[in-house]
Design a protein around this motif. Structure first.
Motif, mmCIF file in Angstrom:
data_model
loop_
_atom_site.group_PDB
_atom_site.id
_atom_site.type_symbol
_atom_site.label_atom_id
_atom_site.label_comp_id
_atom_site.label_asym_id
_atom_site.label_seq_id
_atom_site.Cartn_x
_atom_site.Cartn_y
_atom_site.Cartn_z
ATOM 1 N N TYR A 36 -10.700 -34.088 -87.218
ATOM 2 C CA TYR A 36 -11.664 -34.690 -87.415
ATOM 3 C C TYR A 36 -12.417 -35.187 -86.353
ATOM 4 O O TYR A 36 -13.668 -35.607 -86.446
ATOM 5 N N ARG A 37 -11.564 -35.584 -85.398
ATOM 6 C CA ARG A 37 -11.947 -36.292 -84.166
ATOM 7 C C ARG A 37 -12.898 -35.114 -83.329
ATOM 8 O O ARG A 37 -13.779 -35.413 -82.906
ATOM 9 N N TYR A 38 -12.543 -33.992 -83.403
ATOM 10 C CA TYR A 38 -12.953 -32.917 -82.592
ATOM 11 C C TYR A 38 -14.186 -32.516 -83.318
ATOM 12 O O TYR A 38 -15.008 -32.003 -82.806
ATOM 13 N N PHE A 39 -14.104 -32.025 -84.519
ATOM 14 C CA PHE A 39 -15.200 -31.646 -85.168
ATOM 15 C C PHE A 39 -15.513 -32.205 -86.418
ATOM 16 O O PHE A 39 -14.661 -32.616 -87.497
ATOM 17 N N PRO A 40 -16.438 -33.263 -86.596
ATOM 18 C CA PRO A 40 -16.833 -34.094 -87.830
ATOM 19 C C PRO A 40 -16.736 -33.412 -89.051
ATOM 20 O O PRO A 40 -16.853 -34.149 -90.101
ATOM 21 N N SER A 41 -16.845 -32.257 -89.136
ATOM 22 C CA SER A 41 -16.778 -31.594 -90.438
ATOM 23 C C SER A 41 -16.664 -30.236 -90.442
ATOM 24 O O SER A 41 -16.760 -29.471 -89.429
ATOM 25 N N LYS A 42 -16.227 -29.490 -91.467
ATOM 26 C CA LYS A 42 -16.250 -28.176 -91.648
ATOM 27 C C LYS A 42 -17.298 -27.339 -91.028
ATOM 28 O O LYS A 42 -17.368 -26.279 -90.475
ATOM 29 N N VAL A 43 -18.424 -27.799 -91.479
ATOM 30 C CA VAL A 43 -19.811 -27.173 -91.126
ATOM 31 C C VAL A 43 -20.006 -27.245 -89.743
ATOM 32 O O VAL A 43 -20.393 -26.408 -88.883
ATOM 33 N N HIS A 44 -19.794 -28.587 -88.983
ATOM 34 C CA HIS A 44 -19.835 -28.337 -87.746
ATOM 35 C C HIS A 44 -18.750 -27.426 -87.046
ATOM 36 O O HIS A 44 -19.316 -26.922 -85.816
ATOM 37 N N LEU A 45 -17.652 -27.408 -87.526
ATOM 38 C CA LEU A 45 -16.529 -26.381 -86.806
ATOM 39 C C LEU A 45 -16.924 -24.946 -86.871
ATOM 40 O O LEU A 45 -17.144 -24.520 -85.834
ATOM 41 N N ILE B 76 -21.137 -23.705 -72.939
ATOM 42 C CA ILE B 76 -21.204 -24.146 -74.235
ATOM 43 C C ILE B 76 -21.216 -25.616 -74.305
ATOM 44 O O ILE B 76 -20.137 -26.214 -74.106
ATOM 45 N N ALA B 77 -22.092 -26.138 -74.690
ATOM 46 C CA ALA B 77 -22.178 -27.771 -74.937
ATOM 47 C C ALA B 77 -21.400 -27.996 -75.974
ATOM 48 O O ALA B 77 -21.680 -27.386 -77.302
ATOM 49 N N GLU B 78 -20.270 -28.730 -76.094
ATOM 50 C CA GLU B 78 -19.678 -29.311 -77.346
ATOM 51 C C GLU B 78 -19.988 -30.289 -78.050
ATOM 52 O O GLU B 78 -20.913 -31.038 -77.721
ATOM 53 N N THR B 79 -19.695 -30.190 -79.324
ATOM 54 C CA THR B 79 -19.857 -31.523 -80.271
ATOM 55 C C THR B 79 -19.837 -32.694 -79.698
ATOM 56 O O THR B 79 -18.474 -33.260 -79.654
#
Lengths: 199, 199
Positions: free
Chosen positions: B57-66, B3-6
């Motif tokens: 937030y460093r790993y996922f820039p927003s709740k939606v991204h997560l 899986i390509a990660e954010t």
DNA sequence: CAGCGTGGTAGAACGTGTTCCAGTTCGGGA
DNA sequence: TCCCGAACTGGAACACGTTCTACCACGCTG
């Protein structure tokens, strides 16, 4: 077209209340045109509509309800115009495509407004189900009517087709608004879908 | 399936970073299972994952991204299982329906989790377009493969059909989650749609 | 070994949707 | 006309996503 309003019947409102609600909706549209979903901030809507925040929430229980209501209203208006000037085309498919193309052009004229309404539609939860259903019914009806002449009774299959087209329509609009497809791609994809569905 | 990660390539992360990200995703899933979209609160995710809010937030820039990432991951897992145990059926339509039915059952098992992932998917804006596209590609691929045997090359039309089915799929799932249709209606409607699309 | 930069931590702060509160106004019935 | 309850007002308060600040820890490099 009479639009059922959130929770209250239109006729139960005084004139000044009808006025207030109109000011609220107009304010929401103005702000949406400028800034899309994020640009519609409830405090700003209230201020522009010259109404207290609490009053705004008395009329519309959430931002999503407000914006779905805007969509409801504008969809109704658009379909009214379409009914006065029905989609043209020799075949059912051509007429449906004419309908969708014209609708797409309406949205393209105010993409930020489209963004606000669509995000609300998609984000709506169960508490707004009836409003969402109402919008859906308007759209399905318009598609169904465009498929055959206004005379022939729509069959069960006609309805099934119309509902599939409607859902594809929303999905493609959303993909356009969220930058995953160009307007051109959307119209092309819609054409392909309609070709597949309306034999 | 990789899986390509954010934003970051998996191989560029240290072990402890991979660990952290997994803890974050797991925490998000746990909370989503319990409370749906609203139940996933970023402070709670951070606490459960034993990570500072800033790190989350460093790993996922927003709740939606997560949450779209969660969907991405789980969709990938499910399609992997499906590929090991492919949809059964004599006709293309039957196989597609088997695929969709099985997917629906997965979602029904954890409706709150489905809610969280779908709301995020639908609410995603341009900044998450690539993640959304990735999910879409996985699903379209699975549908395409189920239509013909794994041998025959998919035609252009196959792809068009698969994309229509995919969009109808999301739309119906959403209508189920937002209480506008029962699970039964969704499977019935999907069957009707597939019958129309896969001749 | 010293220092430096990257990534981590705790927690305050900010913005916006939503709710609440105390007081005011308005419209309809006695 | 007077009064009552519902609707409205200004504004504070609250919740949660997101950002910011100040500081710490580790691994690399000179």
């Amino acid at each position: 077209m009479a639009i059922a309003e959130t929770g209250t019947i239109d006729s139960e409102l005084t004139d000044s209340q009808r006025e207030r609600r109109k000011r609220i909706v107009d304010a929401a549209i103005t702000l949406a045109v400028e800034g899309g979903y994020d640009g519609v901030q409830m405090r700003d809507v209230a201020e522009r509509a010259d109404v207290a925040l609490g009053t705004l929430y008395r009329y519309f229980p959430s931002k999503v309800h407000l914006l779905v209501n805007v969509l409801h209203q504008l969809t109704g208006d658009m379909v009214d115009r379409l009914d006065r000037n029905p989609p043209k085309g020799q075949t059912a498919g051509a007429r449906v495509l004419d309908l969708l193309d014209r609708s797409m052009r309406v949205l393209q004229r105010e993409p930020q407004l489209a963004d606000a309404m669509m995000r609300a539609l998609m984000f709506a939860d169960a508490s707004a189900a009836s409003e969402v259903d109402a919008v859906s019914a308007i759209m399905t009806g318009a598609i169904t009517r465009s498929m055959h002449g206004p005379d022939r009774e729509p069959t069960h299959e006609d309805h099934a087709i119309a509902r599939v087209i409607e859902n594809v329509w929303w999905a493609y609009i959303l993909s356009w608004l969220s930058g995953r497809a160009s307007a051109r791609q959307v119209t092309d994809d819609l054409e392909a879908a309609v070709r597949l569905l309306v034999r």
